[in-house]
Design an enzyme around this catalytic site. Sequence first.
Site, PDB file in Angstrom:
ATOM      1  N   HIS A  20      -6.495 -15.267  10.195  1.00 21.41           N
ATOM      2  CA  HIS A  20      -5.396 -14.309  10.189  1.00 21.41           C
ATOM      3  C   HIS A  20      -5.745 -13.006  10.906  1.00 21.41           C
ATOM      4  O   HIS A  20      -5.132 -11.966  10.626  1.00 21.41           O
ATOM      5  CB  HIS A  20      -4.962 -14.040   8.756  1.00 21.41           C
ATOM      6  CG  HIS A  20      -4.499 -15.275   8.035  1.00 21.41           C
ATOM      7  ND1 HIS A  20      -3.368 -15.968   8.393  1.00 21.41           N
ATOM      8  CD2 HIS A  20      -5.042 -15.945   6.980  1.00 21.41           C
ATOM      9  CE1 HIS A  20      -3.213 -17.015   7.588  1.00 21.41           C
ATOM     10  NE2 HIS A  20      -4.215 -17.020   6.731  1.00 21.41           N
ATOM     11  N   PRO A  32       0.831  -1.213   0.000  1.00 21.77           N
ATOM     12  CA  PRO A  32       0.000   0.000   0.000  1.00 21.77           C
ATOM     13  C   PRO A  32       0.861   1.258   0.000  1.00 21.77           C
ATOM     14  O   PRO A  32       1.880   1.315   0.676  1.00 21.77           O
ATOM     15  CB  PRO A  32      -0.791  -0.127   1.305  1.00 21.77           C
ATOM     16  CG  PRO A  32      -0.793  -1.585   1.608  1.00 21.77           C
ATOM     17  CD  PRO A  32       0.519  -2.102   1.114  1.00 21.77           C
ATOM     18  N   GLU A  33       0.450   2.237  -0.783  1.00 20.88           N
ATOM     19  CA  GLU A  33       1.173   3.497  -0.844  1.00 20.88           C
ATOM     20  C   GLU A  33       0.395   4.546  -0.054  1.00 20.88           C
ATOM     21  O   GLU A  33      -0.618   4.254   0.570  1.00 20.88           O
ATOM     22  CB  GLU A  33       1.367   3.897  -2.303  1.00 20.88           C
ATOM     23  CG  GLU A  33       2.153   2.843  -3.088  1.00 20.88           C
ATOM     24  CD  GLU A  33       2.424   3.253  -4.527  1.00 20.88           C
ATOM     25  OE1 GLU A  33       2.425   4.465  -4.822  1.00 20.88           O
ATOM     26  OE2 GLU A  33       2.641   2.353  -5.359  1.00 20.88           O
ATOM     27  N   ARG A  50      -0.217 -12.678   5.076  1.00 23.35           N
ATOM     28  CA  ARG A  50       1.205 -12.926   4.802  1.00 23.35           C
ATOM     29  C   ARG A  50       2.116 -12.519   5.957  1.00 23.35           C
ATOM     30  O   ARG A  50       3.309 -12.815   5.938  1.00 23.35           O
ATOM     31  CB  ARG A  50       1.612 -12.187   3.521  1.00 23.35           C
ATOM     32  CG  ARG A  50       0.782 -12.593   2.306  1.00 23.35           C
ATOM     33  CD  ARG A  50       1.241 -11.861   1.063  1.00 23.35           C
ATOM     34  NE  ARG A  50       0.275 -11.976  -0.019  1.00 23.35           N
ATOM     35  CZ  ARG A  50       0.402 -11.396  -1.207  1.00 23.35           C
ATOM     36  NH1 ARG A  50       1.460 -10.650  -1.462  1.00 23.35           N
ATOM     37  NH2 ARG A  50      -0.519 -11.557  -2.136  1.00 23.35           N
TER      38      ARG A  50
END
Length: 283
Positions: free
Chosen positions: A100, A2-3, A119
Amino acid sequence: MPELPEVETVKAGIAPAMEGQVIAQADINRPDLRWPFPENMSARLTGKRVLGLRRRSKYILADLDSGETLLIHLGMSGRMLVSGVKVGEFHHPHPVPAKHDHVVLHMENGARITFNDARRFGAMDLLDTATQEDHWLIRDIGPEPLGNAFDETYLVERLKRKNSPIKSALLDQGIVAGLGNIYVCEVLFRTGIHPARKASQISAKRIASLVPVIREVLSEAIAAGGSSLRDYRQSDGELGYFQHVFQVYDQEGKLCVTDGCKKTIQRIVQSGRSSFFCPQCQR
C-alpha cells in the site's frame, strides 16, 4: 480520522527530511486514492524544491518552488513514513516496498517519504499556491483553533444562534478548523458542558470558556504526539501516548476522574459518532 494534533505531529516528523530539499523522484504507484491524482503528478513533483511545510485544518501543505502546493490528507489510515535519514534519535533504513505504498518521494538528501494507505481514504492534490485558499477542500474552513483569529468573541458570535448540539457545532469545520470527535469530547468534559446541549442555549460566558480549553487540550495532545488510535502512527512509525490520559473518550463504564464524583462515564451516539461524558459533571 486523524485530528489536528495527529496531523501536526506528522508534519513536524516529516519536516526535517523535506523542508529545503529537492524531490529527486516522485513515484506514483496508482492513479488515485480517495480521488484521482492530479494530471502529470510525478513530473510536477520531480525536481521541485520543498520551500516549507504548513498545516491547514487536517491537511498538510508542502509549498514547492514551482508555485504549486502539494496537499496531503491522511484519511482513515494514511501514514507518512520517513526512512534513510535520522528522525529524532533514530535512523530508519529504507524498508522493503509494501503493498500500500501509493506515493513515494525520493529526496536528494537520501530520505524517502512514503505515503502508505491501506484503505485509500487519503488524498493528494496539487494546488496553485497563490490561490490555494480558493481550493474546494480549503475555502470553507474556519479559523485555526491555535491561531489569533479564533478567540472568545468570535466563538460566541458564531454559536449564539446555532440550534445544533454543542458537540456538532464544534465539529463543524466551517466554525473551527481541525477539531474532531476525540478532542471535542475531552474539551466538553473539562468545561462541564453536556455534548447534547444546544449551542444557542449555552451562556456566552460558558461558550467563551471553551476557547482556552480547546487550545490547552490540543497543545497537550501535540506535545504527547497525538492520540495514535487504531491505524494512526507518527512519521517514524511510533505510537503517541495522549490516549493514555483520555478523561472521557472511550472510557464508557469507568468511574469519572473528578474528585468526589461517583458517576461512571456514559456514551451516546450523535450523528453517527460516539460522545463520551459524565452525567453529573457535564450539564
